[in-house]
Design a protein around this motif. Structure first.
Motif, short mmCIF file in Angstrom:
data_model
loop_
_atom_site.label_atom_id
_atom_site.label_comp_id
_atom_site.label_asym_id
_atom_site.label_seq_id
_atom_site.Cartn_x
_atom_site.Cartn_y
_atom_site.Cartn_z
N ARG A 119 3.62 15.03 -2.86
CA ARG A 119 4.59 15.23 -3.93
C ARG A 119 5.15 16.65 -3.89
O ARG A 119 4.52 17.57 -3.35
N VAL A 120 6.35 16.79 -4.43
CA VAL A 120 6.93 18.09 -4.72
C VAL A 120 7.15 18.12 -6.23
O VAL A 120 7.54 17.12 -6.84
N GLN A 121 6.89 19.29 -6.83
CA GLN A 121 6.86 19.37 -8.28
C GLN A 121 7.36 20.74 -8.73
O GLN A 121 6.95 21.76 -8.17
N SER A 122 8.24 20.74 -9.70
CA SER A 122 8.70 21.99 -10.29
C SER A 122 8.90 21.78 -11.79
O SER A 122 8.83 20.64 -12.28
N TYR A 123 9.14 22.87 -12.50
CA TYR A 123 9.26 22.82 -13.96
C TYR A 123 10.47 23.61 -14.42
O TYR A 123 10.84 24.62 -13.82
N GLN A 124 11.06 23.13 -15.50
CA GLN A 124 11.98 23.95 -16.28
C GLN A 124 11.30 24.23 -17.61
O GLN A 124 10.85 23.31 -18.30
N VAL A 125 11.20 25.48 -17.98
CA VAL A 125 10.52 25.88 -19.20
C VAL A 125 11.56 26.24 -20.26
O VAL A 125 12.46 27.07 -20.02
N LEU A 126 11.45 25.61 -21.42
CA LEU A 126 12.33 25.89 -22.55
C LEU A 126 11.55 26.74 -23.54
O LEU A 126 10.58 26.27 -24.15
N GLN A 127 11.96 27.98 -23.72
CA GLN A 127 11.25 28.88 -24.60
C GLN A 127 11.60 28.60 -26.07
O GLN A 127 12.73 28.24 -26.40
N ASP A 128 10.61 28.79 -26.93
CA ASP A 128 10.83 28.69 -28.36
C ASP A 128 11.81 29.78 -28.77
O ASP A 128 11.68 30.94 -28.36
N PRO A 129 12.84 29.45 -29.59
CA PRO A 129 13.80 30.49 -29.98
C PRO A 129 13.16 31.69 -30.66
O PRO A 129 13.72 32.79 -30.63
N ALA A 130 11.97 31.52 -31.26
CA ALA A 130 11.32 32.63 -31.95
C ALA A 130 10.43 33.46 -31.04
O ALA A 130 9.82 34.43 -31.49
N GLY A 153 0.79 -1.22 0.00
CA GLY A 153 0.00 0.00 0.00
C GLY A 153 0.82 1.27 0.00
O GLY A 153 0.24 2.36 0.06
N TRP A 154 2.15 1.18 -0.09
CA TRP A 154 2.99 2.38 -0.03
C TRP A 154 3.97 2.34 -1.20
O TRP A 154 4.77 1.42 -1.34
N THR A 155 3.90 3.37 -2.07
CA THR A 155 4.76 3.46 -3.23
C THR A 155 5.53 4.78 -3.21
O THR A 155 5.14 5.74 -2.54
N PHE A 156 6.60 4.80 -3.98
CA PHE A 156 7.49 5.95 -4.03
C PHE A 156 8.07 6.04 -5.45
O PHE A 156 8.27 5.02 -6.11
N GLY A 157 8.30 7.27 -5.92
CA GLY A 157 8.88 7.39 -7.25
C GLY A 157 9.23 8.82 -7.59
O GLY A 157 8.93 9.76 -6.85
N TRP A 158 9.91 8.96 -8.74
CA TRP A 158 10.22 10.28 -9.25
C TRP A 158 10.11 10.28 -10.77
O TRP A 158 10.15 9.24 -11.42
N ASN A 159 9.97 11.48 -11.31
CA ASN A 159 9.89 11.70 -12.75
C ASN A 159 10.53 13.05 -13.01
O ASN A 159 9.95 14.09 -12.66
N ALA A 160 11.71 13.07 -13.59
CA ALA A 160 12.46 14.32 -13.72
C ALA A 160 13.07 14.43 -15.11
O ALA A 160 13.53 13.43 -15.69
N HIS A 161 13.05 15.65 -15.65
CA HIS A 161 13.60 15.96 -16.96
C HIS A 161 14.31 17.30 -16.87
O HIS A 161 13.83 18.21 -16.19
N ALA A 162 15.41 17.44 -17.57
CA ALA A 162 16.16 18.70 -17.53
C ALA A 162 16.98 18.82 -18.80
O ALA A 162 17.36 17.82 -19.43
N ALA A 163 17.27 20.08 -19.18
CA ALA A 163 18.07 20.37 -20.36
C ALA A 163 19.00 21.53 -20.08
O ALA A 163 18.76 22.34 -19.18
N SER A 164 20.05 21.63 -20.87
CA SER A 164 21.04 22.68 -20.65
C SER A 164 20.57 24.05 -21.13
O SER A 164 20.97 25.07 -20.58
N ALA A 200 9.41 14.73 -29.07
CA ALA A 200 10.52 15.28 -28.30
C ALA A 200 10.75 16.75 -28.61
O ALA A 200 11.09 17.54 -27.73
N SER A 201 10.55 17.15 -29.86
CA SER A 201 10.77 18.55 -30.21
C SER A 201 9.72 19.46 -29.61
O SER A 201 9.96 20.66 -29.43
N ALA A 202 8.53 18.93 -29.29
CA ALA A 202 7.45 19.74 -28.71
C ALA A 202 7.51 19.81 -27.20
O ALA A 202 6.70 20.50 -26.58
N GLU A 203 8.44 19.10 -26.57
CA GLU A 203 8.52 19.06 -25.11
C GLU A 203 9.23 20.31 -24.61
O GLU A 203 10.45 20.46 -24.73
N ARG A 204 8.45 21.24 -24.04
CA ARG A 204 8.98 22.53 -23.61
C ARG A 204 8.82 22.77 -22.12
O ARG A 204 9.54 23.60 -21.56
#
Length: 779
Positions: free
Chosen positions: A377-388, A328-339, A353-357
């Motif tokens: 849960r704790v949750q945060s985001y890194q936002v990748l802006q479109d170059p245009a 009845g007890w689970t644990f996990g993570w899901n994390a993504h990051a880019a330079s 993959a190209s649409a993941e911002r």
């Protein structure tokens, strides 16, 4: 002709001949050893030889206790020293047999020799040769000029000689291997020395060359593989690409696969991009079980030190993990990051993959019982802006709020206290944002509800009462007059009545007998108005308009807004159901009528004085074994115009025959007639007996440009498949990627090619795509 039949313990000559058959066939079956169970297969199968990717053969029967039958036209010699068999020699024992012109068994040496038209079979596999010698005690010996055919995977080959090093080991000298039928295989591999070790489930080859149409296409000084098809460390087929993920740059990738354990593996893929430099990548996977329960995970990492075009280090990481810590007890993570922001457009190999911002980073744990669940849960985001986005602000990707942390609790029961259903959802969350001037703070929310469903044959009626209670503790929150409002509370009740009828009749649909239903439904909601303009919007949006949303109490998704409501939803559903239970067709029409204008809005520009919502019309189904369709229309009753619509159909008359067509339209938020409008067409279809074409086109009619295009050809032979294609897709507002790829797949061996894996691209881009050689287990 003379014959001898021997029981398990007859005179010693029969025992000797029994050993002859069983030992002689042992080493030759090394390539069909039982498969070793594995958690997962490598991402792309390494180059393989006999037995890799073969079906698991039947278990070997212990034949030591079975009788041996010997036939020959003449027997000579002394059975206790040497026994000679002449002309039409045949020795059989169970499912194993051997025939030859002559044979000799020497009792002292415990050795058998046979010459002339050697023919040996075991469990459907056959071996032919000129001469045979075998020591029955040690299992050592040889067979000269053998030809073999493996029944289960249709593999065949020839050799100059096969040396038996023991019961579990054999060496094939100057041999070939192929899964093609006939004396002239379309492809085969040829090795100077091929060692098969059944005990260790390992095959090791010396100098090896792969031939296609008698033309050498690949050579290697050494090769190792698993005899049973189990995962094994080794080099994977190299990939050469042009524009397959690095803005048109040529690249070469040579992956290496580590089979760490049956439940763990690691793939390293050094990738040299000619314009940018050397990129190093790794993907690790694991799966297992502890005393508490199962766990699994995967991590993918890419690093490009000192990109020569960008003049900086570039990297990307994805990591997933899930584990059961206790019942009845689970644990996990899901994390993504880019330079950096440009990484998806510079290196993406797929449209997704190209649409993941918005890159999610989440750590969570869940605990649940029979009637309740708790999530933290704790949750945060890194936002990748479109170059245009610097020149086109409408392309700016919004930065979601971080949840630091969020706690959710749910409990509920059905059919209690004489038929009541009840549930309780509680939430406590802290919203944070990297912009200091942005409203931040905490929210506590409680939603309780109780209902009393009355369900009878042909009708139902469900009254429900809900209570929303929310409290905010905020920072930097000001009302319209500029006054600070950091502590806000809201309590709102909601009453709803849901009712419906179900009528049935016998009918037919395209000549097939079916039951048609007619299901009218009314749904009334009443929620009083409360001014919520001072409450910030952390995670709330207007719910998408669909059939399920018509029968919800709140037109918003999220806890920041509770819509006032005095409304009635009316809908009519008709379904055609066959006697087998298959639903062939569903027709839906629905509308929501407002007795008073909803005053709670997210968008201040939303039109007031709304008397009724948009109307919804939908039709979907699988009207035959080959035809299916889905359609929907959302009609804006206030503006008397279409807000959105979609039409899609699929024709799939047989495997490897599929055509898809879809049209989607949605009016923009301003309300003009030039909104989102796309056409998508795709398919797979035979062009001749062996040639197949694949294609996809996604076109924006508003922007008059291609969003994605794909064209490819496939050729299917008996033991190989050739694929070639090109794809073009948008990676950002002003950039595109145009990968070109081809692949030669040798059935039972491996795939050799250039660029992305075309099989994965075709499957991902074309709904209903069927692999040509579907009997092969791995891509």
């Amino acid at each position: 002709m003379s014959w001898i039949s021997a029981l398990p313990f007859p005179p010693r000559r029969a025992v000797a001949l029994s050993a002859l058959v069983s030992v002689a066939t042992g080493p030759l079956h090394a390539q069909t050893a039982p498969a070793v169970a594995s958690a997962f297969a490598p991402p792309t199968a390494p180059a393989q030889v006999p037995g890799v990717a073969t079906p698991v053969p039947a278990s070997r029967v212990d034949e030591q206790g079975l009788p041996v039958t010997m036939k020959a036209e003449e027997f000579t010699g002394r059975p206790d020293r040497e026994l000679n068999l002449y002309r039409n020699v045949e020795i059989t024992r169970g499912a194993t047999g051997i025939t030859a012109d002559t044979a000799c068994y020497r009792r002292v040496e415990d050795e058998v020799t046979a010459e002339g038209n050697i023919n040996m079979w075991r469990f459907g596999d056959r071996y032919k040769g000129d001469a045979l010698q075998l020591n029955l005690e040690t299992g050592r010996g040889w067979v000269r000029n053998p030809a073999y055919h493996l029944h289960l995977n249709n593999a065949q080959g020839t050799a100059q000689r096969i040396d038996f090093l023991g019961e579990d080991q054999a060496v094939v000298v100057d041999g070939t291997y192929s899964t093609c039928e006939g004396p002239d295989p379309a492809w085969y591999l040829k090795s100077s020395s091929l060692r098969l070790d059944q005990g260790r489930d390992i095959g090791t080859a010396g100098k090896t060359v792969v031939y296609f149409k008698d033309v050498p296409i690949l050579g290697t000084p050494a090769l190792s593989f698993s005899l049973s098809g189990a995962r094994r460390s080794g080099w994977l087929p190299p990939t050469v690409g042009f524009g397959s993920g690095s803005k048109g740059s040529a690249e070469v990738m040579v992956p290496y696969y580590f089979n760490i354990a049956p439940n763990r593996d690691l793939t390293l893929f050094p990738r040299y991009i000619f314009d940018r430099g050397l990129q190093l990548g790794a993907t690790g996977r694991y799966i297992g079980e502890t005393a508490a329960g199962l766990y699994n995970g995967e991590t993918h990492l890419e690093v490009l030190p000192n990109d020569r075009l960008a003049h900086r280090d570039r990297w990307w990481i994805d990591t997933l993990h899930s584990q059961q810590l206790a019942p009845g007890w689970t644990f996990g993570w899901n994390a993504h990051a880019a330079s950096d922001d440009e990484y998806p457009s510079d290196f993406s190999r797929t449209v997704a993959a190209s649409a993941e911002r918005q890159l999610l980073r989440e750590l969570r744990t869940d605990y649940y019982g029979q009637y309740w669940s708790l999530t933290t849960r704790v949750q945060s985001y890194q936002v990748l802006q479109d170059p245009a986005s610097a020149l086109r602000p409408e392309l700016t990707v919004p930065r979601p709020y971080d949840r630091l942390p969020q706690v959710n609790f749910h409990t509920g029961r059905y059919d209690v206290l004489g038929g009541f259903d009840w549930s309780l959802d509680a939430e406590a969350v802290r919203f944070s944002h990297p912009t200091d001037t942005t409203v931040q703070g905490s929210r506590a929310n409680l939603l309780g509800q109780v209902s009393y469903p009355i369900v009878r044959p042909g009708w139902f009626f469900t009254p429900k009462l809900q209570l929303h209670a929310t409290k905010y503790s905020l920072e930097n929150n000001f009302d319209s007059a500029g006054n600070q409002r950091n502590n806000i509370s809201r309590v709102l009740p909601t009453v709803s009545l849901d009712s419906g009828l179900v009528f049935e009749r016998d009918a037919s649909l395209f000549g097939r007998a079916a039951t048609q239903t007619l299901e009218p439904r009314l749904f009334y909601v009443r929620t009083p108005y409360k001014d919520q303009s001072d409450i910030p919007n952390f995670d709330t949006a207007v719910a998408g308009f669909n059939y399920a949303q018509l029968f919800t109490e709140n037109r918003f998704v999220g806890a920041d807004k509770v819509s006032d409501a005095n409304q009635l939803t009316a809908a009519l559903v008709s379904r055609f159901i066959e006697s087998s239970g298959i639903e062939r067709l569903r027709l839906v029409v629905g509308n929501r009528y407002y007795f008073s204008d909803p005053r709670v809005r997210l968008d201040p520009t939303e039109k007031p004085n709304v008397t009724r919502s948009d109307a919804l019309l939908a039709a979907s189904g699988r009207i035959s074994e080959s035809w299916s369709f889905d359609s929907g229309v959302q009609y804006d009753a206030q503006a008397r115009s279409l807000y959105s619509m979609n039409y899609g159909a699929q024709w799939n008359p047989a495997p490897m025959k599929v055509l898809n067509a879809e049209y989607r339209y949605q009016r923009d938020t301003v309300g003009t007639a030039s909104g989102f409008r796309n056409v998508d067409v795709s398919g797979q279809w035979p062009l001749s007996d062996r040639w197949y074409g694949v294609t996809r086109v996604s076109y924006s009619m508003r922007d008059r440009k291609l969003l994605e295009s794909l064209i490819g050809l496939e050729y299917k032979a008996d033991c190989w498949v050739f694929r070639v294609g090109a794809q073009r897709f948008v990676t950002a507002a002003q950039t595109t990627s145009t990968p070109v790829f081809f692949q030669l797949e040798l059935s039972g061996l491996s795939g050799l090619g250039l660029g992305n894996n075309p099989l994965e691209t075709f499957k991902r881009s074309i709904p209903g795509y069927t692999r040509l050689n579907s009997n092969v287990g791995r891509p």
